[in-house]
Every structure is written in structure tokens, then in C-alpha cells.
Design an enzyme around this catalytic site. Structure first.
Site, PDB file in Angstrom:
ATOM      1  N   CYS A 136      -4.006  -4.982   9.790  1.00 52.29           N
ATOM      2  CA  CYS A 136      -3.783  -5.363   8.954  1.00 52.29           C
ATOM      3  C   CYS A 136      -3.390  -5.578   7.119  1.00 52.29           C
ATOM      4  O   CYS A 136      -2.678  -4.124   6.753  1.00 52.29           O
ATOM      5  CB  CYS A 136      -5.715  -4.420   7.856  1.00 52.29           C
ATOM      6  SG  CYS A 136      -5.907  -4.761   6.551  1.00 52.29           S
ATOM      7  N   CYS A 139      -3.882  -4.149   3.980  1.00 47.71           N
ATOM      8  CA  CYS A 139      -3.608  -2.870   4.167  1.00 47.71           C
ATOM      9  C   CYS A 139      -2.684  -2.089   3.847  1.00 47.71           C
ATOM     10  O   CYS A 139      -2.133  -1.123   3.001  1.00 47.71           O
ATOM     11  CB  CYS A 139      -4.909  -2.923   4.619  1.00 47.71           C
ATOM     12  SG  CYS A 139      -6.333  -3.631   5.348  1.00 47.71           S
ATOM     13  N   ASP A 140      -1.893  -2.630   4.929  1.00 47.57           N
ATOM     14  CA  ASP A 140      -0.729  -1.432   5.350  1.00 47.57           C
ATOM     15  C   ASP A 140       0.880  -2.021   5.099  1.00 47.57           C
ATOM     16  O   ASP A 140       1.412  -1.400   4.817  1.00 47.57           O
ATOM     17  CB  ASP A 140      -0.908  -0.682   6.623  1.00 47.57           C
ATOM     18  CG  ASP A 140      -2.312  -0.796   7.439  1.00 47.57           C
ATOM     19  OD1 ASP A 140      -2.614   0.674   5.729  1.00 47.57           O
ATOM     20  OD2 ASP A 140      -2.919  -0.354   8.195  1.00 47.57           O
TER      21      ASP A 140
END
Ligand code: NDP
Length: 313
Positions: A136, A139-140
């Protein structure tokens, strides 16, 4: 244990699930929708969605999903956070249980459980999962500001992830197993023209390299193998983003519904009907061809209409 009755239970909260909720609520089917572990589904972890009609400037996926949810709520859909953990499709009405100990007795069920990102399957990938290896980017990606990362894959997800990361990172390698991207032309053009994205054609990862000291783990590189001449090389990277496609989420219905050789639920052509009367499938869990937000939404609409017609007969 509390018991709920519904004409239509919807499992999943991507574009397919929420659209099914909008249509079935407007048809007075009093739908109950369980959002599952990722409310809003895959679009909530993408960046800006540019190809969903109605948003000429594009809009963050998470906001589009919030809009869809609010639209379903406006028509009275009963939307619940949580998961359906068991589903008995052997007789109608269908008996379902949720993770918060509810029993739901449903006249029809719409499966819209979507798909989950695939992993490469390397042992080292599992070791560094969450410590430098991710599926992701949105997300990261933040953790790799001004660093160097590799994205694996050649589809739209890989292209989108590479572009997203190119805005945060100094350098992004896009590693693809062929010499041509599968991604849509517009995404290909953007990737190939991004100054800090370097294509690494015809290579597959064979090892994620890194250090492990107690609970401290760091990725330091990735070992690649050329797909034609088998020569190996190492890229020095701080993070690896795996974007090699998705697998349908079928655990709830495995062994009950007919699925194909790639685990997609089989639907009667031109409809959302599964092999069990009263059970319908919508979105990526049954779509091996298109897998777009708009096609998922459309299939949710079809499932709700199919369920309504089924109850009328
Ligand atoms: P895709 O299946 O389209 O692409 C997966 C990519 O990963 C392919 O390039 C494939 O290579 C490669 N791959 C698969 N397995 C491996 C492996 N084991 N090792 C190395 N490489 C591998 O998946 P996506 O998630 O990219 O996209 C899924 C669907 O979602 C598509 O229909 C896409 O259009 C859609 N989508 C649309 C977006 C948008 O419109 N903005 C954004 C994101 C997704 P190969 O090409 O050789 O098969």
C-alpha cells in the site's frame, strides 16, 4: 444473541457493496450491509481517482467512498462496521453470523467482498512485511520520504503507486517482468516521463535484502533476476512496494458457491446470479476482466436489481 431479518444482506463496502445498498434501499428491501475489515474497500487506499464519472477534476478514493456510503445511508441502508464470519447458503433464508455476535436471516445475499493484494511469495518478503515491504503506497509511502524505493508490477496499480511515490521519494525503480507495461496508456506515459522513475524491464524479484536485529528490521535492497538470461543484479532500496494484482476474497463462500480456476465467483453471463438461487455476486470478487471502480459500482446495481426481481417471483 440478537437476531436480524433482512430481505437483502450485502457483504462488502467497496463501490459494488455501497451501490447495491443504494439500489436495494430505494427498492424498500431494508438492506443490511457489513463493511468488513476495510470499510470502503480498495479505493480508500488509492490516491486520486481520475476515471470515475462525475468528478471532472478527480477526487481522493476515500472521499468517493464516503460519498457512496452517505448516499446509501440517506435511503435508509443499515450499514454496520464489522464482518460476517459465517454464511450458510445451503437453504433459504440464509443464516449468517457476524463478528459482533449477531445472527442475520437473509432472503437474499449479495457478495461484494472484493479482492486483496497479492504477494510475491518470497520468504524474505514475509520477514520484512511491514518493515520495508508493503502493498500500500498511499498508506506507507510517507515513511520513504526522500528515500529510494522499488515498485514491483506493470499494471495500473504499479503505475499509480510509482507515480505517487515519485512525489515523495528521491528515486523509484519500477520493476516489471516484461518489456511492456500492462497499465493504461495514460498511466504508462506518466510513468515513462517521470524524471525520477527508472524502469527495470524484464526482471523479477528473487529476494528482499535487509538486516534483522531483534525487533529492528530494515530493507536494504532487492535481488532481481532477468527473465530471459537469468542474470542477477541488486538494487539498493529502502523499501519495496508489491503491486502485482489482487486475489478475490472468497473465504466466506468457498465450497458453497461455484468459483473459477482463479477463485473468482462464477456468475450467470449478463447477470449477477451465482449457482445458488438468491445469492448474487458483484464487484472484483466476480470480475476477472475489468476490475474498475465504475464496473464494480455497475455490478452492485445489477445485483440489487437481480435480488429485487428474485424476491418478486
Ligand atoms: P493487474 O493484474 O492489471 O497487473 C498486475 C501486474 O503485476 C502485471 O503487470 C503483471 O505482469 C505483474 N505480475 C503479476 N504477478 C507477478 C509476479 N508474480 N511477479 C512479478 N510481476 C507480476 O493488477 P493491478 O492491481 O495493477 O490492476 C487490477 C485492475 O485494477 C486492472 O483492471 C486495472 O486497470 C485496475 N486499476 C485501475 C486503476 C485506475 O484506473 N486508476 C488503478 C489501479 C487499478 P504481466 O503484465 O506480465 O502480467
Amino acid at each position: 444473541m440478537e437476531e436480524l431479518n433482512t430481505k437483502c444482506l450485502i457483504i462488502g463496502s467497496g463501490p459494488a457493496g455501497y451501490t447495491a445498498a443504494i439500489y436495494s434501499a430505494r427498492a424498500n428491501m431494508n438492506p443490511i450491509l457489513f463493511e468488513g475489515i476495510q470499510p470502503g474497500g480498495q479505493l480508500t487506499i488509492t490516491s486520486v481517482v481520475e476515471n470515475f464519472p462525475g468528478y471532472p477534476e478527480g477526487k481522493p478514493g476515500a472521499e468517493i467512498m464516503e460519498d457512496m456510503k452517505n448516499q446509501a445511508l440517506r435511503f435508509g441502508a443499515d450499514i454496520r462496521g464489522g464482518e460476517i464470519i459465517s454464511l450458510d447458503l445451503s437453504k433459504r433464508p440464509f443464516l449468517c453470523k457476524s463478528d459482533d455476535n449477531l445472527t442475520i436471516i437473509a432472503d437474499t445475499v449479495i457478495i461484494a467482498t472484493g479482492a486483496t493484494a497479492k504477494w510475491l511469495g518470497l520468504p524474505s518478503e514475509a520477514i520484512f512485511n511491514g518493515y520495508g515491504v508493503s502493498t500500500c503506497a498511499t498508506c506507507d509511502g510517507f515513511f520513504y520520504k526522500n528515500k529510494t524505493v522499488a515498485v514491483i508490477g506493470g499494471g495500473d496499480t504499479a503505475a499509480e503507486d510509482a507515480l505517487y511515490l515519485s512525489k515523495l521519494c528521491n528515486k523509484v525503480y519500477l520493476v516489471h517482468r516484461r518489456d511492456q507495461l500492462r497499465a493504461s496508456k495514460i498511466m504508462q506515459d506518466r510513468v515513462l516521463n517521470a524524471p525520477n522513475i527508472e524502469m527495470v524491464w524484464n526482471h523479477v524479484p528473487i529476494e528482499i535484502l535487509g538486516t534483522v536485529q531483534g525487533f529492528s528490521k530494515n530493507v536494504t535492497g532487492i535481488q532481481l533476476k532477468h527473465t530471459q538470461n537469468a542474470q542477477e543484479k541488486t538494487l539498493t532500496v529502502d523499501g519495496v512496494f508489491v503491486a502485482i494484482g489482487h486475489s478475490p476474497n472468497i473465504d466466506l463462500v468457498k465450497g458453497q458457491l461455484a468459483i473459477d480456476n482463479e477463485n473468482y465467483i462464477i456468475t450467470e453471463p449478463g447477470t449477477s446470479k451465482t449457482n445458488i438461487a438468491g445469492v448474487f455476486a458483484a464487484g472484483d470478487v466476480q470480475d476477472r476482466n475489468y476490475k474498475q471502480a465504475i464496473t464494480a459500482a455497475a455490478s452492485g446495481c445489477r445485483a440489487a436489481i437481480d435480488a429485487e426481481r428474485f424476491l418478486q417471483h
